[in-house]
Design a protein around this motif. Sequence first.
Motif, PDB file in Angstrom:
ATOM      1  N   UNK A 232      47.573  18.355  21.703  1.00  0.00           N
ATOM      2  CA  UNK A 232      47.606  17.137  22.519  1.00  0.00           C
ATOM      3  C   UNK A 232      48.842  17.119  23.408  1.00  0.00           C
ATOM      4  N   UNK A 233      49.975  17.596  22.889  1.00  0.00           N
ATOM      5  CA  UNK A 233      51.211  17.643  23.683  1.00  0.00           C
ATOM      6  C   UNK A 233      51.066  18.600  24.857  1.00  0.00           C
ATOM      7  N   UNK A 234      50.466  19.755  24.614  1.00  0.00           N
ATOM      8  CA  UNK A 234      50.291  20.746  25.682  1.00  0.00           C
ATOM      9  C   UNK A 234      49.348  20.237  26.761  1.00  0.00           C
ATOM     10  N   UNK A 235      48.262  19.587  26.354  1.00  0.00           N
ATOM     11  CA  UNK A 235      47.304  19.044  27.328  1.00  0.00           C
ATOM     12  C   UNK A 235      47.974  17.969  28.174  1.00  0.00           C
ATOM     13  N   UNK A 236      48.705  17.059  27.515  1.00  0.00           N
ATOM     14  CA  UNK A 236      49.394  15.987  28.244  1.00  0.00           C
ATOM     15  C   UNK A 236      50.434  16.555  29.193  1.00  0.00           C
ATOM     16  N   UNK A 237      51.177  17.562  28.738  1.00  0.00           N
ATOM     17  CA  UNK A 237      52.187  18.195  29.593  1.00  0.00           C
ATOM     18  C   UNK A 237      51.547  18.822  30.821  1.00  0.00           C
ATOM     19  N   UNK A 238      50.402  19.471  30.654  1.00  0.00           N
ATOM     20  CA  UNK A 238      49.720  20.100  31.780  1.00  0.00           C
ATOM     21  C   UNK A 238      49.287  19.044  32.806  1.00  0.00           C
ATOM     22  N   UNK A 239      48.781  17.919  32.328  1.00  0.00           N
ATOM     23  CA  UNK A 239      48.369  16.837  33.242  1.00  0.00           C
ATOM     24  C   UNK A 239      49.587  16.268  33.965  1.00  0.00           C
ATOM     25  N   UNK A 240      50.677  16.063  33.217  1.00  0.00           N
ATOM     26  CA  UNK A 240      51.891  15.509  33.820  1.00  0.00           C
ATOM     27  C   UNK A 240      52.425  16.425  34.908  1.00  0.00           C
ATOM     28  N   UNK A 241      52.475  17.729  34.656  1.00  0.00           N
ATOM     29  CA  UNK A 241      52.968  18.674  35.660  1.00  0.00           C
ATOM     30  C   UNK A 241      52.072  18.685  36.897  1.00  0.00           C
ATOM     31  N   UNK A 242      50.771  18.513  36.689  1.00  0.00           N
ATOM     32  CA  UNK A 242      49.852  18.456  37.831  1.00  0.00           C
ATOM     33  C   UNK A 242      50.133  17.232  38.688  1.00  0.00           C
ATOM     34  N   UNK A 243      50.300  16.079  38.032  1.00  0.00           N
ATOM     35  CA  UNK A 243      50.593  14.846  38.770  1.00  0.00           C
ATOM     36  C   UNK A 243      51.948  14.955  39.469  1.00  0.00           C
ATOM     37  N   UNK A 244      52.929  15.569  38.804  1.00  0.00           N
ATOM     38  CA  UNK A 244      54.247  15.751  39.415  1.00  0.00           C
ATOM     39  C   UNK A 244      54.142  16.604  40.668  1.00  0.00           C
ATOM     40  N   UNK A 245      53.368  17.676  40.598  1.00  0.00           N
ATOM     41  CA  UNK A 245      53.190  18.543  41.768  1.00  0.00           C
ATOM     42  C   UNK A 245      52.549  17.765  42.921  1.00  0.00           C
ATOM     43  N   UNK A 246      51.520  16.994  42.619  1.00  0.00           N
ATOM     44  CA  UNK A 246      50.843  16.203  43.658  1.00  0.00           C
ATOM     45  C   UNK A 246      51.804  15.185  44.258  1.00  0.00           C
ATOM     46  N   UNK A 247      52.610  14.535  43.406  1.00  0.00           N
ATOM     47  CA  UNK A 247      53.544  13.530  43.907  1.00  0.00           C
ATOM     48  C   UNK A 247      54.613  14.149  44.798  1.00  0.00           C
ATOM     49  N   UNK A 248      55.065  15.354  44.450  1.00  0.00           N
ATOM     50  CA  UNK A 248      56.069  16.034  45.277  1.00  0.00           C
ATOM     51  C   UNK A 248      55.479  16.416  46.630  1.00  0.00           C
ATOM     52  N   UNK A 249      54.239  16.866  46.633  1.00  0.00           N
ATOM     53  CA  UNK A 249      53.568  17.163  47.905  1.00  0.00           C
ATOM     54  C   UNK A 249      53.411  15.901  48.736  1.00  0.00           C
ATOM     55  N   UNK A 250      53.029  14.810  48.075  1.00  0.00           N
ATOM     56  CA  UNK A 250      52.845  13.532  48.773  1.00  0.00           C
ATOM     57  C   UNK A 250      54.164  13.057  49.372  1.00  0.00           C
ATOM     58  N   UNK A 251      55.258  13.168  48.592  1.00  0.00           N
ATOM     59  CA  UNK A 251      56.570  12.744  49.085  1.00  0.00           C
ATOM     60  C   UNK A 251      57.007  13.580  50.276  1.00  0.00           C
ATOM     61  N   UNK A 252      56.732  14.880  50.216  1.00  0.00           N
ATOM     62  CA  UNK A 252      57.097  15.761  51.321  1.00  0.00           C
ATOM     63  C   UNK A 252      56.339  15.391  52.588  1.00  0.00           C
ATOM     64  N   UNK A 253      55.054  15.118  52.457  1.00  0.00           N
ATOM     65  CA  UNK A 253      54.244  14.735  53.610  1.00  0.00           C
ATOM     66  C   UNK A 253      54.669  13.375  54.143  1.00  0.00           C
ATOM     67  N   UNK A 254      55.048  12.463  53.225  1.00  0.00           N
ATOM     68  CA  UNK A 254      55.466  11.132  53.651  1.00  0.00           C
ATOM     69  C   UNK A 254      56.765  11.184  54.433  1.00  0.00           C
ATOM     70  N   UNK A 255      57.690  12.068  54.015  1.00  0.00           N
ATOM     71  CA  UNK A 255      58.954  12.202  54.745  1.00  0.00           C
ATOM     72  C   UNK A 255      58.733  12.751  56.149  1.00  0.00           C
ATOM     73  N   UNK A 256      57.742  13.607  56.299  1.00  0.00           N
ATOM     74  CA  UNK A 256      57.472  14.169  57.617  1.00  0.00           C
ATOM     75  C   UNK A 256      56.695  13.208  58.504  1.00  0.00           C
ATOM     76  N   UNK A 257      56.057  12.183  57.887  1.00  0.00           N
ATOM     77  CA  UNK A 257      55.314  11.170  58.648  1.00  0.00           C
ATOM     78  C   UNK A 257      55.703   9.801  58.124  1.00  0.00           C
ATOM     79  N   UNK A 258      56.862   9.251  58.549  1.00  0.00           N
ATOM     80  CA  UNK A 258      57.341   7.972  58.009  1.00  0.00           C
ATOM     81  C   UNK A 258      56.357   6.853  58.257  1.00  0.00           C
TER      82      UNK A 258
END
Length: 268
Positions: A232-258
């Motif tokens: 359960x810990x490994x599955x949750x960690x995998x989901x969290x890392x996926x969401x973190x990656x998506x959020x970092x991409x979103x933040x990068x795109x948001x900075x380039x388009x305020x």
Amino acid sequence: MNREHVVPGAPTYSKVAQVTIFFWIMKVLATTLGETAGDFISMTLGLGYYVGLAITFSVLGIVLWTQIGSKTFHPVLFWTAIIATTTAGTEISDFMDRSMGLGYFAGSIILVTGLALSLAVWYHRVGNLRVYPITAPSAESMFWLAVLFSNSLGTAFGDYLVDDVGLSFIQGALVTAGIILAVAALHYFTQMNDVLLFWIAFVFTRPFGATFGDFLTKPLDAGGLSMSRGYASLVTLAILLTVLYVSMRWSSERRSSPAPADRSDLSR
């Protein structure tokens, strides 16, 4: 009143993640991971609460020392610190209830007092309780202390709902989800203080994630899915890392388009 000042050589930008919808999703996942990882250390490995506390606080100390000492914001490091506080919070709550025999209600009173005192000291030292941005080491140190109390309190409340009140894991999750939705409604439709709302939401996302963690790992006859705590810990960690990656991409795109600012977070 604002006594916060810039320390020479200190970061001039926030060391804490911006509070967006991704923040809250990752917070819930981090609390789920903290619940399953904490139980894995103390129960599955059979180390007990004393050894579990020693291990989790040693890891927490190293992670927070690295996080606070860093001159730049590292998303992975920040969320590792959040996970470490949720894991330690699980151990603290269980230790107070099961080893010290205080019970979840008495333990919650102690933790509420600790959270209130940490916020009071924060305000006295810094002059505000602003969650984002946080740049000064003094404010960041108080932030992490409040986070630790909040996660411990959330753990105790979630266990209180299930063990003392008698709710199922899903019912406990629904109760805390209802509180979180009420906080979101107050944020968007009232002028209630956002700092207060942030900490209420921060506390109650802990039992929401914790009850979900229990739902994953507890036996079928107890209303769970009977997954191993490690899996359960490994599955949750995998989901969290996926969401973190998506959020970092979103933040990068948001900075380039305020975009124009709005009240889309609970950080002020």
